[in-house]
Design a protein around this motif. Sequence first.
Motif, short mmCIF file in Angstrom:
data_model
loop_
_atom_site.label_atom_id
_atom_site.label_comp_id
_atom_site.label_asym_id
_atom_site.label_seq_id
_atom_site.Cartn_x
_atom_site.Cartn_y
_atom_site.Cartn_z
N VAL A 215 4.43 -0.37 12.83
CA VAL A 215 3.32 0.33 12.16
C VAL A 215 3.36 0.06 10.66
O VAL A 215 2.32 -0.21 10.05
N LEU A 216 4.53 0.11 10.07
CA LEU A 216 4.64 -0.11 8.63
C LEU A 216 4.20 -1.52 8.24
O LEU A 216 3.36 -1.69 7.35
N PHE A 217 4.73 -2.52 8.92
CA PHE A 217 4.50 -3.90 8.47
C PHE A 217 3.21 -4.51 9.01
O PHE A 217 2.81 -5.58 8.55
N ARG A 218 2.53 -3.83 9.95
CA ARG A 218 1.23 -4.32 10.40
C ARG A 218 0.06 -3.58 9.76
O ARG A 218 -1.09 -3.95 9.98
N SER A 219 0.36 -2.55 9.00
CA SER A 219 -0.69 -1.83 8.28
C SER A 219 -0.84 -2.45 6.89
O SER A 219 0.08 -2.40 6.08
N ARG A 220 -1.98 -3.05 6.64
CA ARG A 220 -2.19 -3.69 5.34
C ARG A 220 -2.09 -2.67 4.20
O ARG A 220 -1.58 -2.98 3.12
N PHE A 221 -2.57 -1.47 4.45
CA PHE A 221 -2.49 -0.42 3.43
C PHE A 221 -1.04 -0.10 3.10
O PHE A 221 -0.65 -0.06 1.92
N LEU A 392 -5.31 -5.02 -7.26
CA LEU A 392 -6.74 -5.03 -7.56
C LEU A 392 -7.55 -5.77 -6.50
O LEU A 392 -8.70 -5.41 -6.22
N ALA A 393 -6.94 -6.80 -5.91
CA ALA A 393 -7.68 -7.65 -4.97
C ALA A 393 -7.63 -7.15 -3.53
O ALA A 393 -8.45 -7.55 -2.71
N SER A 394 -6.67 -6.27 -3.22
CA SER A 394 -6.47 -5.86 -1.82
C SER A 394 -7.63 -5.03 -1.28
O SER A 394 -7.94 -3.97 -1.84
N PRO A 395 -8.28 -5.47 -0.20
CA PRO A 395 -9.36 -4.67 0.40
C PRO A 395 -8.88 -3.30 0.89
O PRO A 395 -9.64 -2.34 0.87
N SER A 396 -7.62 -3.22 1.31
CA SER A 396 -7.12 -1.96 1.86
C SER A 396 -6.94 -0.88 0.81
O SER A 396 -6.74 0.29 1.14
#
Length: 418
Positions: A215-221, A392-396
């Motif tokens: 869950v941690l490493f597959r969540s982009r956020f 700044l660039a991350s969509p999440s």
Amino acid sequence: MKLVPVAYLASYLLSLLGNSIAGIALPLIVLQVTGSALGAGTVAAATAIPAVLAGLLMGVVIDRINRRTSSVVTDLVSAASVAALPLVDLLSGLSLGWFVLFGIIGSLGDVPGMTARDALLPAIVRHGGIASERLMGIREALGAVALLLGPAAAGTLMVLFDGSTVLWITAATSLAAALLTLLIPHHVGAIVAADGAAVGRTGSGWGQLRDGWRVLFRSRFLVMTTTLSLASVIVLASLQGLILPVYFTLVEQPGMLGFVLTALAAGMLIGGTLYAVAGTRGRRRAWFLAGLIGSTLGFGIIAALPSVWLVFAGAFVVGLSSGLFGSLMGVLMIERIPEHMRGRIMGTQNAIMTAAPPIGIVAAAVLTEYAGVNAAAVALAAVWLVALVLGLASPSLRNLEPNAVQAESDVTVVVEGA
């Protein structure tokens, strides 16, 4: 304010204050007993790996038992490991081996204790009648208070009392933290699902640990927020632990180094207080940008090493921005980490943050040795610039409002079922 958040925050302050005092006093006591700087380094090295492993592995336990109980137990472990040292000193005298042994035992309570207290946060918000923004802002401000008071208290105590006697006082802070946590009703620490139902204990420990990592490493956020926090810890620890001591030595003002910590803590105190008062106003993205860009400005000022007073100003700006950024990150972690996986995920995050500073300091030391202190400082600023661009660039990280939580939860559910 209700009893639940007051007890939680008072416990948090005492635990942090005890760690802050011990962090200064314990190396000095090891030096007094062994007469060797290598001895102090040996204790630090021997406790680092167990602390990281405990943070990684004990998250499963924290996800299986009452969160209040786990917080109390870890504080008691910390108190007992510290209190054992002056007791051994009274009975037979201390040696390096005793410091290493009880340092390892104490490390089993430190990072898991941090994780247990972090995992309890959503329950404090639910049962305490307090907004998460206010709770996290006050918590960040109290952390700054401990940072301000701890070194001064350690220095004063080391002057007034025999070295090992000081450890009774640090053990007492951990014990008092545990007793204050007991004021929180037991049911508050129960692990509940999103629908309010109790969570059962299913699956093997290793399988549960793997699920948390997935869950941690597959969540982009979660990956992005962890990366930003990691970059901040590495840069700040390297500046504070190596670059600035070298710089102040070169300008022949080593006594000024302590004021950097004071400026940093003062900034954190103001930043945390500001977020506690006004964190619910405006869009979270604005708070996020203020923390991120402010940290960039502060790190840039420090890395330039322009003058002693500008370095102090940079440290204050970094502290202020960290108070805002840290408070917001805490609110987002409350909302977006699944309740029944909070111990495993936050335990992994805390273990990473514990391992990061020594790695950063060693890398900065190598750069300082071969390229000079200015080049090392610029390299650290470059590390944070990369983190800034990613943030700044991350969509999440563009929509941080509460209405974005469901989308992140959907991703989590899919990952868990993988």
